[in-house]
Design a protein around this motif. Structure first.
Motif, PDB file in Angstrom:
ATOM      1  N   ASN A 199       0.827  -1.212   0.000  1.00 19.25           N
ATOM      2  CA  ASN A 199       0.000   0.000   0.000  1.00 19.25           C
ATOM      3  C   ASN A 199       0.862   1.262   0.000  1.00 19.25           C
ATOM      4  O   ASN A 199       0.357   2.371   0.197  1.00 19.25           O
ATOM      5  N   GLY A 200       2.167   1.082  -0.206  1.00 20.53           N
ATOM      6  CA  GLY A 200       3.075   2.231  -0.254  1.00 20.53           C
ATOM      7  C   GLY A 200       3.592   2.668   1.102  1.00 20.53           C
ATOM      8  O   GLY A 200       4.278   3.687   1.197  1.00 20.53           O
ATOM      9  N   HIS A 201       3.284   1.917   2.161  1.00 16.50           N
ATOM     10  CA  HIS A 201       3.761   2.385   3.471  1.00 16.50           C
ATOM     11  C   HIS A 201       5.281   2.277   3.575  1.00 16.50           C
ATOM     12  O   HIS A 201       5.902   1.420   2.962  1.00 16.50           O
ATOM     13  N   LEU A 202       5.847   3.189   4.348  1.00 16.79           N
ATOM     14  CA  LEU A 202       7.263   3.178   4.711  1.00 16.79           C
ATOM     15  C   LEU A 202       7.321   2.987   6.219  1.00 16.79           C
ATOM     16  O   LEU A 202       6.691   3.756   6.955  1.00 16.79           O
ATOM     17  N   ALA A 203       8.101   2.006   6.702  1.00 13.54           N
ATOM     18  CA  ALA A 203       8.011   1.588   8.096  1.00 13.54           C
ATOM     19  C   ALA A 203       6.533   1.273   8.343  1.00 13.54           C
ATOM     20  O   ALA A 203       5.911   0.620   7.513  1.00 13.54           O
ATOM     21  N   LEU A 204       5.944   1.768   9.447  1.00  6.37           N
ATOM     22  CA  LEU A 204       4.494   1.583   9.631  1.00  6.37           C
ATOM     23  C   LEU A 204       3.768   2.915   9.494  1.00  6.37           C
ATOM     24  O   LEU A 204       2.758   3.165  10.147  1.00  6.37           O
ATOM     25  N   ASN A 205       4.318   3.762   8.619  1.00  6.09           N
ATOM     26  CA  ASN A 205       3.615   4.984   8.229  1.00  6.09           C
ATOM     27  C   ASN A 205       2.629   4.611   7.133  1.00  6.09           C
ATOM     28  O   ASN A 205       2.996   4.471   5.962  1.00  6.09           O
ATOM     29  N   GLU A 206       1.375   4.420   7.545  1.00  7.94           N
ATOM     30  CA  GLU A 206       0.345   3.936   6.629  1.00  7.94           C
ATOM     31  C   GLU A 206      -0.214   5.082   5.781  1.00  7.94           C
ATOM     32  O   GLU A 206       0.007   6.260   6.085  1.00  7.94           O
ATOM     33  N   PRO A 207      -0.916   4.756   4.679  1.00 10.21           N
ATOM     34  CA  PRO A 207      -1.534   5.806   3.869  1.00 10.21           C
ATOM     35  C   PRO A 207      -2.339   6.769   4.737  1.00 10.21           C
ATOM     36  O   PRO A 207      -3.074   6.344   5.640  1.00 10.21           O
ATOM     37  N   GLY A 208      -2.154   8.059   4.481  1.00 11.35           N
ATOM     38  CA  GLY A 208      -2.834   9.096   5.256  1.00 11.35           C
ATOM     39  C   GLY A 208      -1.963   9.716   6.330  1.00 11.35           C
ATOM     40  O   GLY A 208      -2.324  10.744   6.907  1.00 11.35           O
ATOM     41  N   ASP A 257      -1.437   9.730   0.488  1.00  7.99           N
ATOM     42  CA  ASP A 257      -2.171   8.498   0.186  1.00  7.99           C
ATOM     43  C   ASP A 257      -1.231   7.351  -0.175  1.00  7.99           C
ATOM     44  O   ASP A 257      -1.631   6.183  -0.140  1.00  7.99           O
ATOM     45  N   PHE A 258       0.004   7.691  -0.547  1.00  9.00           N
ATOM     46  CA  PHE A 258       0.998   6.684  -0.932  1.00  9.00           C
ATOM     47  C   PHE A 258       2.338   7.139  -0.356  1.00  9.00           C
ATOM     48  O   PHE A 258       3.134   7.803  -1.029  1.00  9.00           O
ATOM     49  N   PRO A 259       2.584   6.809   0.924  1.00 10.66           N
ATOM     50  CA  PRO A 259       3.729   7.396   1.633  1.00 10.66           C
ATOM     51  C   PRO A 259       5.074   7.284   0.919  1.00 10.66           C
ATOM     52  O   PRO A 259       5.895   8.204   1.008  1.00 10.66           O
ATOM     53  N   ALA A 260       5.307   6.182   0.178  1.00 11.10           N
ATOM     54  CA  ALA A 260       6.610   6.013  -0.479  1.00 11.10           C
ATOM     55  C   ALA A 260       6.894   7.119  -1.491  1.00 11.10           C
ATOM     56  O   ALA A 260       8.056   7.366  -1.835  1.00 11.10           O
ATOM     57  N   SER A 261       5.852   7.807  -1.950  1.00  9.21           N
ATOM     58  CA  SER A 261       6.062   8.894  -2.920  1.00  9.21           C
ATOM     59  C   SER A 261       6.881  10.036  -2.328  1.00  9.21           C
ATOM     60  O   SER A 261       7.507  10.803  -3.061  1.00  9.21           O
ATOM     61  N   ILE A 262       6.914  10.146  -0.992  1.00  6.64           N
ATOM     62  CA  ILE A 262       7.647  11.249  -0.362  1.00  6.64           C
ATOM     63  C   ILE A 262       9.143  11.165  -0.638  1.00  6.64           C
ATOM     64  O   ILE A 262       9.857  12.171  -0.568  1.00  6.64           O
TER      65      ILE A 262
END
Length: 243
Positions: A138-147, A218-223
């Motif tokens: 879902n694109g999470h980085l670590a447990l930084n979930e979407p949102g 909405d897609f944390p990895a985009s950061i």
């Protein structure tokens, strides 16, 4: 600065490449502060680093480790916890000292105080020199979930359904996962270098979205598109949808 993209033939060579970055950093700065993930993706990286330790190629005795995340409700001695995996796969084989690592305690009575403890440890260490990340479906980085807001430091995270399902692979029996405790997106952005490792066809659309989407919570990895020094270390399958 756009992320650097490095694509290797297979999982073994991508693991070697990631390990070489850690070895080079410790050669340059033996006291480096490194944030480490647990799980299946970094296994090869850890095997390479353990081999480098055994051969004397690298020395971990002066560096500081920070744990990336943990499941709330699980402690270091629980099979399948993030700390349990990291201990078995890396820390115990290199003969680490307990004073070298700050790791979230998923059994802490007050998780918010636990977040502050880890924030303080990172700040006192002078920030992260390197953070190594996997990426969720879902694109999470670590447990930084979407949102998750991009200005967060360590925090308690309500786990996404996908994360709860995928997380079961680390346990021998069904384990209820509701919350996680994690370093924040702001820690990732402030790290001097961020490396994301990914392998396999299943991750190809995730990697494509992370690098092509407009940056969005909405897609944390985009950061990572906005990180000052980030690198995606991939095998051919994970990178197959990139132009």
């Amino acid at each position: 600065m756009p992320p650097k993209i490095s694509i290797y033939n297979d999982y073994t060579t991508l693991s070697q490449a990631a390990a070489n970055q850690v070895i080079a950093l410790l050669r340059q700065k033996p006291t480096a502060v490194i944030c480490l993930p647990s799980g299946s993706t970094p296994l090869g990286l850890f095997q390479e680093l353990v081999a480098a330790h055994i051969s004397g190629e690298t020395d971990f005795t002066k560096c500081t480790f920070i744990g990336l995340d943990e499941w709330i409700g699980l402690g270091a001695n629980d099979d399948g916890s993030c700390r349990d995996l990291l201990d078995k796969d890396f820390l115990l084989p290199i003969g680490f000292r307990e004073d070298q690592i700050t790791f979230f305690d998923g059994l802490a009575k007050d998780p918010q105080t636990e977040c502050e403890r880890v924030n303080d440890a990172i700040a006192k260490a002078g920030g992260l020199d390197l953070i190594i990340l996997g990426v969720g479906m879902n694109g999470h980085l670590a447990l930084n979930e979407p949102g998750t807001a991009f200005d967060t430091y360590a925090h308690v995270s309500e786990l996404d359904t996908i994360t709860k399902e995928v997380g079961q692979k680390y346990f021998n029996q069904a384990t209820e996962l509701k919350l996680g405790i994690t370093v924040g997106i702001r820690h990732i952005l402030e790290a001097k270098k961020a490396i994301l490792i990914a392998s396999g066809k299943a991750k190809a659309p995730v990697i494509q979205r992370a690098l092509s989407l407009p940056v969005t919570t909405d897609f944390p990895a985009s950061i990572l598109q906005e990180h000052s020094d980030s690198e995606f270390i991939l095998d051919k399958e994970a990178g197959e949808l990139l132009q």
